[in-house]
Design a protein around this motif. Structure first.
Motif, short mmCIF file in Angstrom:
data_model
loop_
_atom_site.label_atom_id
_atom_site.label_comp_id
_atom_site.label_asym_id
_atom_site.label_seq_id
_atom_site.Cartn_x
_atom_site.Cartn_y
_atom_site.Cartn_z
N CYS A 1 0.84 -1.20 0.00
CA CYS A 1 0.00 0.00 0.00
C CYS A 1 0.88 1.25 0.00
N SER B 1 -5.32 -3.13 3.39
CA SER B 1 -4.80 -1.83 3.83
C SER B 1 -5.31 -0.72 2.93
N PRO C 1 -4.44 3.69 2.28
CA PRO C 1 -3.60 4.83 2.65
C PRO C 1 -4.42 5.97 3.23
N VAL D 1 -1.18 4.41 7.15
CA VAL D 1 -1.90 3.30 6.52
C VAL D 1 -2.77 2.61 7.57
N ASP E 1 -4.82 -0.88 8.42
CA ASP E 1 -4.77 -2.28 8.00
C ASP E 1 -5.63 -3.14 8.90
#
Length: 313
Positions: free
Chosen positions: A133, A159, A161, A172, A174
């Motif tokens: 990502c 994930s 951004p 990020v 996740d």
């Protein structure tokens, strides 16, 4: 080397030798992991983890985004907890700064590297949702044996951004789970939820960056894209989220030159001093609900002067 590791290694090597990197984003990431970062897919050593002192420094650098992301991390965890999921916020170096996970699974998550301080960049962990990502600047899902390192093939990770108010990559989000039976529809829902959390965090950061501005949505784009504009008292757009910048072809992080909101709305405008004065009078009268005396006071002129000006319209 275990049988699973050997099979995974062979699959990766076959894909790389077959030149699939030019046709597949996944294999392109595998190629970066092998050629650029010199990683071995069968490597079993534990992931790199920062010291406590290093982690404190990393957190201090990302304090604002951690604060804005916290409530959305909580919401994400509430949604994926029943799926055995772990929620992580990582910085732009791929380091996990904050996390949410069920305490009964903490040992398993820590062994898997889903713990604060662990570095999930592609350089450290090969192809994985967080690192890829960051490398590609887009939402990524890496399912089980799509990971580069064999030690990670038991995980499914999604994930997304997070970009700051100036369109620069800031963090990020996740969600990872080790459940092998995760249905494709559920995985897709998790990915969409992660992206939504990232957009909400971006919106919170944008509002905080322009506390005195009016925040409006970029016209012509879907609501979920998070394309927001900050508009000042003169109806000039003074800021834009990354999604809005992309639509206007303004690079993230670049200086944003103020521009009239009417121009972005594609509203026909024939501005001159007379039309500007009419607009001021119209707004004052609207705010005063048609009360001339109240409108005159708000403009700092006499009632007679305002009557005279209104008579010219």
């Amino acid at each position: 080397m275990s049988t699973a590791s050997a099979m995974h290694h062979a699959r990766v090597e076959q894909a790389l030798s077959g030149g699939q990197a030019v046709r597949s984003a996944l294999v392109a990431s595998w190629a970066r992991s092998a050629s650029l970062h010199g990683l071995d897919p069968s490597r079993r050593r534990d992931p790199y983890r920062l010291t406590d002192a290093e982690l404190r420094v990393a957190k201090e650098k990302s304090d604002p985004v951690i604060a804005h992301a916290a409530p959305h991390l909580d919401q994400l965890f509430q949604m994926v907890n029943g799926l055995g999921g772990c929620v992580v916020l990582a910085d732009t170096d791929g380091v996990a700064l904050d996390r949410r996970g069920h305490s009964a699974m903490d040992r398993d998550f820590e062994d898997a590297g889903l713990w604060t301080g662990t570095n999930w960049s592609e350089a450290s962990a090969g192809t994985n949702a967080i690192g890829t990502c960051l490398a590609e600047g887009r939402a990524v899902t890496i399912h089980r044996d799509q990971h580069f390192l064999a030690r990670n093939i038991g995980l499914s990770c999604s994930s997304a951004p997070v970009y700051d108010a100036e369109g620069r990559l800031a963090a990020v989000f996740d969600v990872s789970t080790a459940r092998p039976e995760l249905a494709e529809a559920v995985a897709t829902l998790i990915a969409q939820t992660v992206q939504e959390a990232a957009r909400k965090t971006e919106a919170d950061m944008f509002h905080a960056a322009f506390p005195r501005a009016r925040i409006v949505m970029m016209p012509g784009l879907e609501r979920g894209q998070g394309a927001l504009l900050a508009v000042d008292a003169d109806d000039l757009v003074i800021g834009a989220t990354r999604s809005a910048r992309m639509h206007m072809r303004v690079q993230g992080g670049a200086k944003f030159d103020p521009r009239p909101l009417a121009d972005l709305l594609d509203v026909a405008s024939h501005e001159n001093m007379e039309s500007a004065a009419r607009a001021v009078l119209a707004r004052a009268m609207a705010r005063a609900n048609g009360n001339v005396s109240a409108a005159a006071r708000s403009l700092g002129v006499s009632r007679a002067t305002l009557h005279r000006k209104l008579g010219r319209q």
